[in-house]
Design an enzyme around this catalytic site. Structure first.
Site, PDB file in Angstrom:
ATOM      1  N   GLU A   1     -10.926   4.073   9.920  1.00 52.71           N
ATOM      2  CA  GLU A   1     -11.640   3.001   9.176  1.00 52.71           C
ATOM      3  C   GLU A   1     -10.866   1.583   9.555  1.00 52.71           C
ATOM      4  OE1 GLU A   1     -12.651   4.902   4.919  1.00 52.71           O
ATOM      5  OE2 GLU A   1     -10.734   3.713   4.981  1.00 52.71           O
TER       6      GLU A   1
ATOM      7  N   LYS B   1     -16.029   2.672  -2.649  1.00 51.66           N
ATOM      8  CA  LYS B   1     -17.186   2.319  -1.949  1.00 51.66           C
ATOM      9  C   LYS B   1     -18.267   2.802  -2.939  1.00 51.66           C
ATOM     10  CE  LYS B   1     -14.898   3.884   2.290  1.00 51.66           C
ATOM     11  NZ  LYS B   1     -14.616   5.055   2.860  1.00 51.66           N
TER      12      LYS B   1
ATOM     13  N   ILE C   1      -6.464  -9.509   4.305  1.00 49.49           N
ATOM     14  CA  ILE C   1      -7.832  -9.991   4.945  1.00 49.49           C
ATOM     15  C   ILE C   1      -8.722 -10.556   3.810  1.00 49.49           C
ATOM     16  CG2 ILE C   1      -9.585  -9.741   6.848  1.00 49.49           C
ATOM     17  CD1 ILE C   1      -6.615  -9.117   8.091  1.00 49.49           C
TER      18      ILE C   1
ATOM     19  N   ARG D   1     -23.922   6.061  -4.489  1.00 46.07           N
ATOM     20  CA  ARG D   1     -23.196   7.140  -5.343  1.00 46.07           C
ATOM     21  C   ARG D   1     -23.565   6.963  -6.633  1.00 46.07           C
ATOM     22  NH1 ARG D   1     -17.186   7.524  -3.025  1.00 46.07           N
ATOM     23  NH2 ARG D   1     -17.578   6.825  -0.892  1.00 46.07           N
TER      24      ARG D   1
ATOM     25  N   ARG E   1     -10.778  14.051   7.478  1.00 45.28           N
ATOM     26  CA  ARG E   1     -11.531  15.140   6.733  1.00 45.28           C
ATOM     27  C   ARG E   1     -13.180  14.601   6.681  1.00 45.28           C
ATOM     28  NH1 ARG E   1     -12.723  11.509   2.482  1.00 45.28           N
ATOM     29  NH2 ARG E   1     -11.105  10.310   1.748  1.00 45.28           N
TER      30      ARG E   1
ATOM     31  N   VAL F   1     -17.328  11.205   1.938  1.00 48.25           N
ATOM     32  CA  VAL F   1     -18.429  11.195   0.922  1.00 48.25           C
ATOM     33  C   VAL F   1     -19.541  10.767   1.474  1.00 48.25           C
ATOM     34  CG1 VAL F   1     -19.179  10.451  -1.094  1.00 48.25           C
ATOM     35  CG2 VAL F   1     -16.654  10.736  -0.969  1.00 48.25           C
TER      36      VAL F   1
ATOM     37  N   GLU G   1       0.801  -4.905   4.243  1.00 50.02           N
ATOM     38  CA  GLU G   1      -0.219  -5.541   5.124  1.00 50.02           C
ATOM     39  C   GLU G   1      -0.501  -6.934   4.720  1.00 50.02           C
ATOM     40  OE1 GLU G   1      -2.788  -1.677   6.783  1.00 50.02           O
ATOM     41  OE2 GLU G   1      -3.784  -2.991   5.461  1.00 50.02           O
ATOM     42  N   LYS G   2      -0.874  -7.480   5.814  1.00 52.26           N
ATOM     43  CA  LYS G   2      -1.519  -8.965   5.391  1.00 52.26           C
ATOM     44  C   LYS G   2      -2.885  -8.678   4.773  1.00 52.26           C
ATOM     45  CE  LYS G   2      -2.911 -13.294   7.435  1.00 52.26           C
ATOM     46  NZ  LYS G   2      -1.947 -14.058   6.411  1.00 52.26           N
TER      47      LYS G   2
ATOM     48  N   LYS H   1       0.888  -1.231   0.104  1.00 51.84           N
ATOM     49  CA  LYS H   1       0.042  -0.072   0.094  1.00 51.84           C
ATOM     50  C   LYS H   1       0.887   1.128  -0.084  1.00 51.84           C
ATOM     51  CE  LYS H   1      -4.088  -0.620   2.481  1.00 51.84           C
ATOM     52  NZ  LYS H   1      -4.989  -0.954   3.529  1.00 51.84           N
TER      53      LYS H   1
END
Ligand code: ADP
Ligand code: ADP
Ligand code: MG
Length: 461
Positions: A275, A237, A204, A339, A293, A296, A201-202, A159
């Site tokens: 998150e 999302k 998931i 959205r 911030r 959305v 990161e692993k 990431k």
């Protein structure tokens, strides 16, 4: 000092949302805009508007000097950055405050700690918040990183520490893949985000995306419960709801408390979102990132709590203390947001800019449509494709889904292609109705059903 004139350093539906909040607070507004947005709804609604450059965001909405000049020229004493663009740019936040203008958000320092994803992981660990197993900060040495991957186990996620909006993430299944993807990912992150830093990161496998809304004024910190955003395409999302139907009261309590602990640990100021990925088979949750911030999907939280998050963050930006305490935050009913993008879901979500020749907007009980549209509006091709967000709320999740179907059926944008058919279909899908979804649910469903998501105009047209 309270803000009296607020400059909105953003565009689209969020700019409109901020103007509305400011007006209700008796605050004058200045809308900056690129040449492509000269006739945008936000420009029409604001008290003043200043052109800051050509269509390319780099030369307008991302141009710190141009934004600051517009603020000085108009005498704005506050700047709201919205989401995306400069919202998580620590140097911008610092420059705004150095110019004697209130930044509606956290300090540059807090953005550096929490907006940088690798550094936020460390802060979460220090605050006792569980994180996904992975690297301790950014990767500096490929040999050590490769050793780490065998410890945490493949597949691993690579990431970008400065990534966002679903971009800057790679999956490596094997050490060979890791060796070839890592340099590529670093170069891309450098080009896209100006920072080539990567962390690990692993992966998931099957998890829900659950996030906690927090508010802080630097001294007091509260949460406004959680949202679930497990329906995603390309890690973005598309459908969000509150509350999550997957949490027990105990897990909800632990999750929300951990988010507040993290906010307190950094003395957070403003609105933010913590998150997590949640594994509903073992009841474990893992911190993934914090967005420093407004998000959305903030309206679903507003719907169930009755709190105006944007008004609250503007007040805090002007130096006011939090106006609500934790025990005043109560949840009622269920809310869903979808959205509405200018994209053709039957054609792999190809962007579909065009002109709004017909506009029928959903309404009635429990319906909110936050958008940037008007009759004759030409959707510019230069920015992301979000046109608006359809938000519904009702007493129960089932009723909210029925209301969503009803309201999405009312929306009619004539010949324009939008993501609306996706939501009409999802509202009928058995797994969605049962709430039995995870972050990898939607993509295979689209493989099977995407071709059927044809835009036909609204009901009865
Ligand atoms: P962004 O900054 O792009 O929002 P996030 O870290 O929030 O990046 O991740 C975006 C999405 O990617 C998550 O909602 C989830 O679906 C997926 N994701 C992120 N990290 C992991 C992980 N370690 N394992 C599995 N999925 C992940
Ligand atoms: P949310 O969590 O509010 O849903 P998203 O992660 O979907 O936020 O991002 C919201 C908007 O901000 C999107 O338009 C996305 O493209 C943009 N965005 C988020 N982070 C970044 C970033 N680091 N660089 C560029 N754009 C970003
Ligand atoms: Mg995220």
């Amino acid at each position: 000092m309270a803000i009296t004139k607020l400059l909105i350093a953003n565009r689209g539906e969020i700019a409109v949302r901020i103007i509305r909040a400011a007006r209700e607070l008796g605050i004058r507004t200045v809308q900056v805009y690129s040449a492509a947005d000269a006739s945008s709804l936000a420009v029409q609604l604001a008290d003043e508007a200043v052109e800051i450059g050509p269509p390319a965001a780099k030369k307008s909405y991302l141009d710190v000097e141009a934004v600051l000049k517009a603020a000085r020229d108009t005498g704005a004493d506050g700047i709201h950055p919205g989401y995306g663009f400069l919202a998580e740019n620590a140097d911008f936040a610092d420059a705004v405050e150095q110019a004697g203008i209130a930044f509606v958000g956290p300090t540059g320092e807090m953005i550096r700690t929490m907006g940088d994803k690798a550094s936020a992981r460390k802060a979460a660990e220090r605050a006792g918040v569980p994180t996904v197993p992975g690297s301790d900060g950014v990767i500096t040495d490929m040999k050590a990183a490769t050793e780490l991957t065998s410890q945490i186990g493949y597949p691993v996620m690579i990431k970008a520490t400065a990534g966002g909006g679903g971009r800057g993430i790679r999956i490596a299944e094997t050490p060979e893949e890791f060796a070839s993807l890592a340099p590529q990912a670093a170069a891309e992150a450098k080009a896209a985000f100006g920072d080539g830093g990567l962390y690990l990161e692993k992966l998931i496998g099957k998890a829900r995306h659950i996030e906690v809304q927090i508010l802080g004024d630097g001294t007091n910190f509260i949460h406004c419960y959680e949202r679930e955003c497990s329906l995603q395409r390309r890690r973005q999302k598309v459908w969000e709801e509150a509350p999550s139907s997957a949490l027990s009261d105990k897990v909800r309590d632990d999750l929300c408390r951990s988010a507040v602990a993290l906010a307190r640990a950094v003395g957070y100021r403003g609105a933010g979102t913590v998150e997590y990925l949640y594994d509903d088979e073992n009841g474990e949750f893992y911190f993934i990132e914090m967005n420093t911030r407004i998000q959305v999907e903030h309206p679903v939280t507003e719907a169930i709590t009755g709190i105006d998050l944007v008004a609250e963050m503007i007040a805090i930006g002007g130096g006011a203390p939090l106006s609500i305490s934790q025990d005043q935050v109560t949840v009622r009913g269920h809310s869903i947001e979808v959205r509405i993008n200018a994209e053709d879901p039957a054609n792999d979500f190809m962007p579909y800019p065009g002109t709004v020749e017909k506009l029928r907007i959903p309404g009635g009980p429990g319906v909110r449509f936050d958008h940037m549209l008007y009759h004759g509006y030409q959707i510019p091709p230069f920015y992301d494709s979000l046109l608006g967000k359809l938000i519904v709320d009702a007493d129960t999740r089932d009723k909210a889904i029925e209301r969503l179907k009803r309201a999405a059926g009312e929306l009619d944008l004539g010949k324009l292609k939008t993501t609306t058919p996706l939501f009409l279909a999802l509202a009928e899908a058995g797994d969605v109705r049962r709430g039995d979804v995870h972050t990898k649910w939607l993509e295979p469903w689209l493989e099977a059903n995407g071709h059927q998501l044809v835009n036909t105009g609204g009901n009865g047209s």
